[in-house]
Design a protein around this motif. Structure first.
Motif, PDB file in Angstrom:
ATOM      1  N   PRO A  27       0.813  -1.222   0.000  1.00 22.15           N
ATOM      2  CA  PRO A  27       0.000   0.000   0.000  1.00 22.15           C
ATOM      3  C   PRO A  27       0.846   1.271   0.000  1.00 22.15           C
ATOM      4  O   PRO A  27       0.350   2.349  -0.317  1.00 22.15           O
ATOM      5  N   THR A  28       2.131   1.160   0.321  1.00 20.38           N
ATOM      6  CA  THR A  28       2.998   2.340   0.369  1.00 20.38           C
ATOM      7  C   THR A  28       3.789   2.560  -0.918  1.00 20.38           C
ATOM      8  O   THR A  28       4.535   3.529  -1.015  1.00 20.38           O
ATOM      9  N   LYS A  29       3.612   1.688  -1.913  1.00 21.28           N
ATOM     10  CA  LYS A  29       4.340   1.849  -3.180  1.00 21.28           C
ATOM     11  C   LYS A  29       3.889   3.104  -3.909  1.00 21.28           C
ATOM     12  O   LYS A  29       2.705   3.450  -3.896  1.00 21.28           O
ATOM     13  N   ARG A  30       4.847   3.758  -4.557  1.00 20.20           N
ATOM     14  CA  ARG A  30       4.529   4.961  -5.339  1.00 20.20           C
ATOM     15  C   ARG A  30       3.664   4.604  -6.542  1.00 20.20           C
ATOM     16  O   ARG A  30       2.709   5.294  -6.858  1.00 20.20           O
ATOM     17  N   LEU A  31       4.014   3.524  -7.228  1.00 16.43           N
ATOM     18  CA  LEU A  31       3.245   3.059  -8.384  1.00 16.43           C
ATOM     19  C   LEU A  31       2.561   1.745  -8.051  1.00 16.43           C
ATOM     20  O   LEU A  31       3.152   0.881  -7.425  1.00 16.43           O
ATOM     21  N   TRP A  32       1.339   1.589  -8.501  1.00 15.94           N
ATOM     22  CA  TRP A  32       0.592   0.332  -8.413  1.00 15.94           C
ATOM     23  C   TRP A  32       0.368  -0.157  -6.982  1.00 15.94           C
ATOM     24  O   TRP A  32       0.328  -1.351  -6.731  1.00 15.94           O
ATOM     25  N   PRO A 123      -7.843  -6.314  -8.859  1.00 17.21           N
ATOM     26  CA  PRO A 123      -7.364  -5.002  -9.304  1.00 17.21           C
ATOM     27  C   PRO A 123      -5.944  -5.132  -9.877  1.00 17.21           C
ATOM     28  O   PRO A 123      -4.948  -4.997  -9.171  1.00 17.21           O
ATOM     29  N   LEU A 124      -5.877  -5.425 -11.169  1.00 18.18           N
ATOM     30  CA  LEU A 124      -4.598  -5.634 -11.846  1.00 18.18           C
ATOM     31  C   LEU A 124      -4.000  -4.317 -12.311  1.00 18.18           C
ATOM     32  O   LEU A 124      -4.732  -3.359 -12.594  1.00 18.18           O
ATOM     33  N   VAL A 125      -2.667  -4.288 -12.448  1.00 20.70           N
ATOM     34  CA  VAL A 125      -2.027  -3.199 -13.178  1.00 20.70           C
ATOM     35  C   VAL A 125      -2.642  -3.237 -14.579  1.00 20.70           C
ATOM     36  O   VAL A 125      -2.829  -4.316 -15.149  1.00 20.70           O
ATOM     37  N   GLU A 126      -2.962  -2.070 -15.125  1.00 18.53           N
ATOM     38  CA  GLU A 126      -3.818  -1.961 -16.309  1.00 18.53           C
ATOM     39  C   GLU A 126      -3.411  -2.856 -17.477  1.00 18.53           C
ATOM     40  O   GLU A 126      -4.250  -3.492 -18.107  1.00 18.53           O
ATOM     41  N   ASP A 150      -4.049  12.636 -23.182  1.00 18.11           N
ATOM     42  CA  ASP A 150      -4.678  12.692 -21.860  1.00 18.11           C
ATOM     43  C   ASP A 150      -3.819  12.017 -20.783  1.00 18.11           C
ATOM     44  O   ASP A 150      -4.230  11.899 -19.629  1.00 18.11           O
ATOM     45  N   GLY A 151      -2.607  11.548 -21.164  1.00 14.31           N
ATOM     46  CA  GLY A 151      -1.699  10.939 -20.194  1.00 14.31           C
ATOM     47  C   GLY A 151      -1.804   9.429 -20.098  1.00 14.31           C
ATOM     48  O   GLY A 151      -0.968   8.794 -19.467  1.00 14.31           O
ATOM     49  N   THR A 152      -2.821   8.855 -20.692  1.00 11.98           N
ATOM     50  CA  THR A 152      -2.968   7.402 -20.658  1.00 11.98           C
ATOM     51  C   THR A 152      -2.043   6.762 -21.697  1.00 11.98           C
ATOM     52  O   THR A 152      -1.494   7.447 -22.563  1.00 11.98           O
ATOM     53  N   LEU A 153      -1.890   5.462 -21.581  1.00 12.39           N
ATOM     54  CA  LEU A 153      -1.097   4.717 -22.556  1.00 12.39           C
ATOM     55  C   LEU A 153      -2.023   3.905 -23.458  1.00 12.39           C
ATOM     56  O   LEU A 153      -2.998   3.318 -22.980  1.00 12.39           O
ATOM     57  N   ARG A 154      -1.711   3.891 -24.752  1.00  8.87           N
ATOM     58  CA  ARG A 154      -2.412   3.022 -25.700  1.00  8.87           C
ATOM     59  C   ARG A 154      -1.519   1.816 -25.936  1.00  8.87           C
ATOM     60  O   ARG A 154      -0.336   1.954 -26.224  1.00  8.87           O
ATOM     61  N   TYR A 155      -2.079   0.625 -25.774  1.00 10.89           N
ATOM     62  CA  TYR A 155      -1.314  -0.616 -25.913  1.00 10.89           C
ATOM     63  C   TYR A 155      -1.542  -1.205 -27.291  1.00 10.89           C
ATOM     64  O   TYR A 155      -2.686  -1.296 -27.748  1.00 10.89           O
ATOM     65  N   SER A 156      -0.449  -1.630 -27.939  1.00 10.84           N
ATOM     66  CA  SER A 156      -0.596  -2.375 -29.189  1.00 10.84           C
ATOM     67  C   SER A 156       0.392  -3.533 -29.161  1.00 10.84           C
ATOM     68  O   SER A 156       1.505  -3.404 -28.636  1.00 10.84           O
ATOM     69  N   PHE A 157      -0.049  -4.666 -29.702  1.00  4.64           N
ATOM     70  CA  PHE A 157       0.751  -5.875 -29.697  1.00  4.64           C
ATOM     71  C   PHE A 157       0.672  -6.535 -31.064  1.00  4.64           C
ATOM     72  O   PHE A 157      -0.336  -6.401 -31.759  1.00  4.64           O
ATOM     73  N   ARG A 158       1.730  -7.268 -31.414  1.00  2.27           N
ATOM     74  CA  ARG A 158       1.684  -8.062 -32.633  1.00  2.27           C
ATOM     75  C   ARG A 158       2.605  -9.263 -32.480  1.00  2.27           C
ATOM     76  O   ARG A 158       3.548  -9.254 -31.690  1.00  2.27           O
ATOM     77  N   HIS A 159       2.281 -10.289 -33.225  1.00  2.18           N
ATOM     78  CA  HIS A 159       3.117 -11.474 -33.295  1.00  2.18           C
ATOM     79  C   HIS A 159       3.948 -11.395 -34.554  1.00  2.18           C
ATOM     80  O   HIS A 159       3.518 -10.806 -35.547  1.00  2.18           O
ATOM     81  N   ASP A 160       5.115 -11.987 -34.545  1.00  2.00           N
ATOM     82  CA  ASP A 160       5.969 -11.979 -35.726  1.00  2.00           C
ATOM     83  C   ASP A 160       5.434 -12.942 -36.759  1.00  2.00           C
ATOM     84  O   ASP A 160       4.924 -13.977 -36.499  1.00  2.00           O
TER      85      ASP A 160
END
Length: 160
Positions: A27-32, A123-126, A150-160
Motif C-alpha cells: 500500500p505504500t508503493k509509489r506506483l501500483w 485489481p490488476l495493473v492496467e 490525456d496521459g494514458t497509454l495506448r497498448y498495441s501488440f503483434r506477433h511476428d
C-alpha cells in the motif's frame, strides 16, 4: 531503461487448478499500490536480462525457478519525471512453471497464487489484462505502449 516481468504458473496440488503467481503491491508503493502485477523490476548495470529476471523472482518471492522463457518485448513510451524529457522502458516478458509453492512477502508487496479463472477479477495493473494472455499462450509477441494526450497509454501488440 530495461525491465523484466515474469509470469509464474503452477498447479495447486489440492485442487488441481492452474494458478498464476502475482504480486499485490504494498500500500505504500509509489506506483501500483494495492494492485496485482507480475514479478519483476529494473535490470541492474552489472547483469544481463535473464540474470535480472531470476534475481527479481528471488527478491520478490523467494522462489528459485528454472527455464524462464522469453515470451515478449514491449517498448514503453515514458517521460523522465526529473527532466521532463522523453525516455523509454524496454520490458522483457518471461514465463515459467514451478512446483514450488512457498513464497514470502517483501517491502514490494505480497505474492499470491491466484487461480487463473479468478485473475481478471482482481485489481490488476492496467496492461496485465492484455499481457497475461499473450505471455501464457506461448507465442512470441512485440508490444508498444504509446502515451496519449490525456496521459494514458495506448497498448498495441503483434506477433511476428
Amino acid at each position: 531503461i530495461p525491465r523484466t516481468l515474469v509470469f509464474i504458473t503452477g498447479v495447486n496440488s489440492d485442487t488441481g487448478e492452474r494458478e498464476l503467481l502475482l504480486l499485490k503491491g504494498s500500500p505504500t508503493k509509489r506506483l501500483w499500490a494495492n494492485r496485482y502485477n507480475g514479478i519483476g523490476g529494473h535490470v541492474e548495470a552489472d547483469e544481463d536480462i535473464l540474470a535480472a529476471a531470476h534475481r527479481e523472482v528471488i527478491e520478490e518471492t523467494g522462489l528459485l525457478v528454472d527455464r524462464l522463457q522469453l515470451r515478449g518485448v514491449v517498448n514503453i513510451d515514458v517521460t523522465d519525471p526529473a527532466s521532463g524529457q522523453p525516455c523509454g522502458v524496454l520490458m522483457f516478458v518471461f514465463t515459467c512453471e514451478t512446483n514450488e509453492r512457498e513464497v514470502h512477502a517483501t517491502s514490494e508487496g505480497t505474492p499470491a497464487w491466484i487461480p487463473l479463472p479468478r485473475v481478471y477479477s482482481l485489481p490488476l495493473v492496467e496492461d496485465l489484462h492484455q499481457l497475461i494472455p499473450l505471455a501464457l499462450d506461448g507465442q512470441f509477441f512485440f508490444g508498444h505502449y504509446a502515451r496519449q494526450e490525456d496521459g494514458t497509454l495506448r497498448y498495441s501488440f503483434r506477433h511476428d
